[in-house]
Write a protein that holds these residues in place. Structure first.
Motif, short mmCIF file in Angstrom:
data_model
loop_
_atom_site.label_atom_id
_atom_site.label_comp_id
_atom_site.label_asym_id
_atom_site.label_seq_id
_atom_site.Cartn_x
_atom_site.Cartn_y
_atom_site.Cartn_z
N GLU A 1 -4.64 -3.79 -6.66
CA GLU A 1 -5.30 -4.23 -5.42
C GLU A 1 -6.41 -5.24 -5.75
O GLU A 1 -6.55 -6.27 -5.06
CB GLU A 1 -5.89 -3.02 -4.70
CG GLU A 1 -6.58 -3.35 -3.39
CD GLU A 1 -7.13 -2.11 -2.70
OE1 GLU A 1 -8.09 -2.26 -1.92
OE2 GLU A 1 -6.61 -1.00 -2.95
N THR B 1 -0.02 -6.95 4.09
CA THR B 1 -0.01 -5.64 3.44
C THR B 1 1.07 -4.79 4.08
O THR B 1 1.04 -4.53 5.30
CB THR B 1 -1.37 -4.94 3.58
OG1 THR B 1 -2.37 -5.77 3.00
CG2 THR B 1 -1.35 -3.61 2.84
N ARG C 1 0.85 -1.18 0.00
CA ARG C 1 0.00 0.00 0.00
C ARG C 1 0.89 1.24 0.00
O ARG C 1 1.80 1.37 0.82
CB ARG C 1 -0.92 0.01 1.22
CG ARG C 1 -1.84 1.24 1.27
CD ARG C 1 -2.79 1.18 2.43
NE ARG C 1 -3.67 0.02 2.32
CZ ARG C 1 -4.00 -0.75 3.35
NH1 ARG C 1 -3.49 -0.50 4.55
NH2 ARG C 1 -4.80 -1.77 3.18
#
Length: 534
Positions: free
Chosen positions: A497, A518, A478
């Motif tokens: 994603e 993540t 991310r």
């Protein structure tokens, strides 16, 4: 001899048992003649339009002059940076050709926003983009093309002067490229993407980058008779028998480059074999190894080692690697060797080596997520900045990274494997590949590593269609960096994603254990992950 395949011990026994039958059935000559009945009635329709690679050398000869002329014209105009937008075999073959030739070729096979931006920001004034897509509908290459069109236009550069397209005749990409005035190289529609190394998909980008593609075709041509003859010494028959017929069954293939001049061939072999054989609950799992990988010490009973060397005839005399398959040959010859051997392995395994029935599942799931845009699920826990999610809550019950990994390894059966899937900017996180070595040592089982979403177009087929033996570790990045895709209602960040989440959902739906980590910091989070894996 342009190619040598040496076998010993169990692999030798498999060759002695299986090759006589292959010779009696005229398998080599029938492959060369594009006999679509070789793989059974169920595969006949696919085989009738997918064995054109046996004629790739002769069919591709006219391409050489066209590619060289275009390269000379581009360079005369100061355009000497080649970026390739392609997925799976469309990127892996030219990458091997360019790396082996020592010529620069920028590979764009990701939807990670930072990786796309890096390709866009690095001197567009001297850049030509090659867009390679067999179907002409590949979402990744379509997105790349849109981004480059906008970037070229913003600089006052006509995209028609900078975009080259490789696609099948009649594809949607061909139609749109023709309307836009792009240079088009039509590929052979009778060659599947993973078998396309010696077609326009391999030759155009590598040739524009400066590789000697005429020499590559010469290398392949010099080996043709070896593979076409129905004889016990045919290296393709020997290799096919050795990788499929060892008893007890070894359904995993460790690929090691050991001093060979060819750079990156195991990655190309991986996509060829995994996508061709991993279906109907069967298949061969390629595992790309380093010469010092843990699997070479532990030697799992279901792992057959293939060592790629510069001279197998000489190497086997050292007797340092008993039981291994030793392979040597020029790059052009090895492309053909592995294509023949993989197709013949399909016959021995009783599967269709030319379809990919499970690849579409993850693509459909990603499209659904892009349309629905659901809110991300809450993580099971967060440690050291890493969010942890799991397909089964019991996997995350420990509340620690190390505990989650241990729980995932505990799901491994006797013949299990770990697949690490990294949906990150690989140009900035190459160190993440080191995780494969740590995981293999920690879990004691063969471990693969794939960059997402590239692997979805190759090994992703095996993950879903092959034996239900895998456990899956997703690593998702991310970041605040994102990039619009012109004309699309989603960004590159949203696309990657959705691709990761879609594949995880499909795997989980098939009962495969999946842990998704993540990360946000390319340094600290990766270090924390490495510590947990140890």
């Amino acid at each position: 001899m342009t190619v040598s395949v040496h076998v010993s011990q169990a692999a030798q026994a498999a060759v002695e048992r299986l090759v006589p039958g292959l010779v009696d059935d005229l398998v080599a000559s029938r492959v060369t003649a594009s006999d679509s009945d070789l793989w059974g009635a169920d595969a006949s329709a696919d085989a009738s339009v997918r064995v054109g690679w046996v004629d790739a050398v002769s069919n591709s000869r006219p391409l050489v002059a066209e590619v060289v002329a275009l390269r000379d014209d581009l360079r005369a105009r100061g355009i000497d940076r080649v970026v390739l937008s392609g997925m799976g075999g469309s990127s892996l073959a030219p990458e091997v050709i360019a790396n082996t030739a020592g010529v620069p070729l920028t590979i764009l096979d990701s939807t990670a926003p930072a990786q796309v931006l890096r390709a866009l920001d690095d001197d567009l004034a001297r850049t030509v983009l090659v867009v390679s897509s067999k179907s002409g509908t590949t979402i990744e290459t379509d997105s790349h093309r849109r981004a480059f069109e906008a970037a070229f236009s913003d600089l006052g550069i006509d995209p028609a002067e900078r975009i080259v397209v490789v696609t099948d005749p009649g594809s949607p990409l061909e139609a749109s490229a023709r309307d836009a005035g792009y240079r088009i190289f039509s590929a052979d529609p009778n060659v599947g993407g993973r078998y396309s190394a010696l077609t326009a998909f391999g030759l155009v980008p590598a040739g524009l980058a400066g590789a000697d593609i005429a020499e590559l075709l010469d290398e392949a041509e010099a080996s043709l008779l070896q593979f076409a003859v129905d004889a016990a010494e045919n290296p393709a028959l020997r290799l096919a028998a050795a990788i499929t017929g060892v008893e007890p069954r070894r359904d995993k293939l460790g690929l090691v480059s050991d001093g060979t001049h060819i750079d990156g061939l195991p990655d190309w072999i991986e996509q060829l074999i995994a996508e061709s054989t991993g279906k109907a609950g069967a298949g061969i799992l390629p595992v790309v190894l380093l010469p010092v990988s843990p699997e070479l010490e532990s030697r799992p009973a279901d792992l057959q080692i293939v060592r790629l060397v510069d001279d197998a005839d000489e190497f086997h005399l050292t007797e340092r690697h008993p039981g291994e398959i030793l392979v040597s040959g020029t790059l052009g010859a090895q492309f053909l060797l592995w294509e023949y051997a993989t197709a013949i392995a399909g016959r021995l395994l009783g599967i269709n080596p030319f379809d990919q029935p499970d690849v579409e599942n993850a693509k459909s799931a990603a499209r659904g997520l892009l349309d629905a845009r659901p809110a991300p699920s809450a993580p099971a826990f967060v440690q050291s900045g890493i969010e942890v999610r799991a397909s089964d809550p019991a996997l995350a019950a420990s509340g620690s990274l190390a505990g989650v990994l241990d729980a995932l390894w505990e799901r491994l059966g006797e013949h299990g494997y770990v697949a690490i899937q990294a949906y990150v900017d690989r140009t900035d996180m190459t160190q993440l590949q080191g995780l494969r070595e740590m995981v293999a040592a920690d879990c004691g089982r063969p471990t693969t590593f794939g960059w997402g979403p590239r692997f979805l177009h190759s090994t992703g087929q095996y993950h879903k269609g092959g034996p239900a033996q895998g456990v899956f570790l997703q690593i998702v990045q991310r970041t605040d960096v994102d990039l619009e895709i012109p004309g699309r209602p989603f960004t590159f960040g949203q696309l990657i994603e959705a691709q990761a989440a879609g594949d995880a959902a499909v795997l989980s739906g098939l009962g495969r254990p999946v842990v998704t980590l993540t990360i946000t910091d390319a340094v600290d989070d990766v270090l924390a992950l490495f510590e947990a894996a140890q």
